[in-house]
Design a protein around this motif. Structure first.
Motif, PDB file in Angstrom:
ATOM      1  N   TYR A  37      -6.662   8.824   2.718  1.00 30.30           N
ATOM      2  CA  TYR A  37      -6.973   9.652   3.885  1.00 30.30           C
ATOM      3  C   TYR A  37      -7.685   8.825   4.964  1.00 30.30           C
ATOM      4  O   TYR A  37      -8.737   9.206   5.490  1.00 30.30           O
ATOM      5  CB  TYR A  37      -7.826  10.863   3.503  1.00 30.30           C
ATOM      6  N   VAL A 100      -0.727   0.168  -6.079  1.00 28.40           N
ATOM      7  CA  VAL A 100       0.463   0.974  -5.787  1.00 28.40           C
ATOM      8  C   VAL A 100       1.151   1.395  -7.084  1.00 28.40           C
ATOM      9  O   VAL A 100       1.555   2.558  -7.242  1.00 28.40           O
ATOM     10  CB  VAL A 100       1.433   0.193  -4.882  1.00 28.40           C
ATOM     11  N   CYS A 103      -0.836   4.176  -8.661  1.00 32.92           N
ATOM     12  CA  CYS A 103      -0.645   5.439  -7.930  1.00 32.92           C
ATOM     13  C   CYS A 103       0.673   6.089  -8.321  1.00 32.92           C
ATOM     14  O   CYS A 103       0.739   7.306  -8.562  1.00 32.92           O
ATOM     15  CB  CYS A 103      -0.676   5.185  -6.430  1.00 32.92           C
ATOM     16  N   ASN A 104       1.721   5.302  -8.378  1.00 36.19           N
ATOM     17  CA  ASN A 104       3.026   5.823  -8.764  1.00 36.19           C
ATOM     18  C   ASN A 104       3.002   6.362 -10.191  1.00 36.19           C
ATOM     19  O   ASN A 104       3.595   7.414 -10.489  1.00 36.19           O
ATOM     20  CB  ASN A 104       4.090   4.731  -8.645  1.00 36.19           C
ATOM     21  N   PRO A 109       0.518  10.248  -3.915  1.00 41.01           N
ATOM     22  CA  PRO A 109       1.201   9.744  -2.723  1.00 41.01           C
ATOM     23  C   PRO A 109       0.806   8.291  -2.434  1.00 41.01           C
ATOM     24  O   PRO A 109      -0.357   7.915  -2.608  1.00 41.01           O
ATOM     25  CB  PRO A 109       0.721  10.676  -1.611  1.00 41.01           C
ATOM     26  N   THR A 110       1.763   7.500  -1.964  1.00 41.64           N
ATOM     27  CA  THR A 110       1.488   6.075  -1.762  1.00 41.64           C
ATOM     28  C   THR A 110       1.786   5.596  -0.349  1.00 41.64           C
ATOM     29  O   THR A 110       1.813   4.392  -0.098  1.00 41.64           O
ATOM     30  CB  THR A 110       2.317   5.227  -2.749  1.00 41.64           C
ATOM     31  N   SER A 111       1.976   6.504   0.608  1.00 43.46           N
ATOM     32  CA  SER A 111       2.400   6.088   1.949  1.00 43.46           C
ATOM     33  C   SER A 111       1.386   5.168   2.627  1.00 43.46           C
ATOM     34  O   SER A 111       1.773   4.273   3.383  1.00 43.46           O
ATOM     35  CB  SER A 111       2.658   7.321   2.825  1.00 43.46           C
ATOM     36  N   GLU A 112       0.092   5.365   2.391  1.00 42.94           N
ATOM     37  CA  GLU A 112      -0.916   4.519   3.016  1.00 42.94           C
ATOM     38  C   GLU A 112      -1.604   3.594   2.006  1.00 42.94           C
ATOM     39  O   GLU A 112      -2.543   2.898   2.344  1.00 42.94           O
ATOM     40  CB  GLU A 112      -1.964   5.370   3.722  1.00 42.94           C
ATOM     41  N   ARG A 114      -2.111   0.507  -0.587  1.00 40.25           N
ATOM     42  CA  ARG A 114      -1.711  -0.898  -0.713  1.00 40.25           C
ATOM     43  C   ARG A 114      -2.504  -1.557  -1.841  1.00 40.25           C
ATOM     44  O   ARG A 114      -3.633  -1.166  -2.125  1.00 40.25           O
ATOM     45  CB  ARG A 114      -1.991  -1.655   0.589  1.00 40.25           C
TER      46      ARG A 114
END
Length: 220
Positions: A37, A100, A103-104, A109-112, A114
């Motif tokens: 966020y 990443v 998170c997966n 969610p992984t859009s932001e 890294r």
């Protein structure tokens, strides 16, 4: 009386406490554990006119570090200067390199998000100074091998990450966890700092060292 101000921003679907700490006399501050966020974190930074001098990490779990690289990038664009990304201890490198992936694995969610490359790792007993904010670095392994906490003596403030919580302690049932070491480290290195110290954990409500010494069932 301390001149520090604190803003806690719950981030990620599991409400991790991203903490902003700044000196109200000059607005110099730090951002601790920006797990996600990033736009929300940036909005709070700009609303409070905070000049972020560094991003600090307690440990390598994705909910604490996932947004760190993007926040560093965006702050660099706003300030037109580099903002260092500091911590945790080097033993958590294996987690930072798989943010990443983790998170997966947990369906976040992984859009932001890294993988994280700190400007440098931090060492036990190191001191960090940011023009009115003075953190002592304390290594508290057990939840993760490289977990550190940040202690501000003059403000009687402790940022504990996922080591010490109100009424409990951090999980240690990972393959790299060590519950006995975590409890030993908390008892020897945190509970001895002073009963009056208020701590902000990585999730949930804060408490004081004195209260936890009397009531935390895993430490009494």
């Amino acid at each position: 009386m301390s001149s520090l101000k604190i803003e806690i921003i719950p981030v990620t679907p599991i409400y991790q406490n991203c903490t902003l700490v700044w000196n109200k006399d000059n607005n110099i501050g730090v951002a601790i554990d920006p797990g996600a966020y990033v736009d929300t974190i940036l909005s709070e930074i700009q609303t409070n006119h905070i000049d972020i001098q560094a991003i600090l990490l307690t440990h390598g779990h994705f909910d604490h570090v996932g947004g760190a690289m993007l926040l560093q990038e965006k702050l660099g664009q706003i300030y037109n200067r580099a903002v260092p990304l500091l911590g945790p201890s080097k033993e958590d490198l294996f987690l930072l390199s798989k943010v990443v992936e983790n998170c997966n694995h947990f369906g976040f969610p992984t859009s932001e998000i890294r993988d994280v490359k700190p400007s440098r790792f931090l060492k036990d007993k190191e001191r960090l100074t940011f023009d009115g904010i003075n953190f002592e670095v304390i290594h508290i392994p057990g939840h993760t091998p490289g977990h550190i906490v940040y202690f501000e003596p003059s403000a009687r403030l402790l940022i504990t990450g996922d080591t010490l919580f109100k009424g409990t302690i951090g999980r240690s049932d990972w393959e790299y966890g060590n519950g006995a070491l975590l409890i030993k480290s908390i008892k020897e290195r945190l509970l001895t700092l002073g009963d009056d110290i208020y701590f902000i954990p990585g999730h949930g409500m804060g408490s004081t060292i004195g209260v936890e010494k009397k009531t935390n069932p895993l430490l009494t």
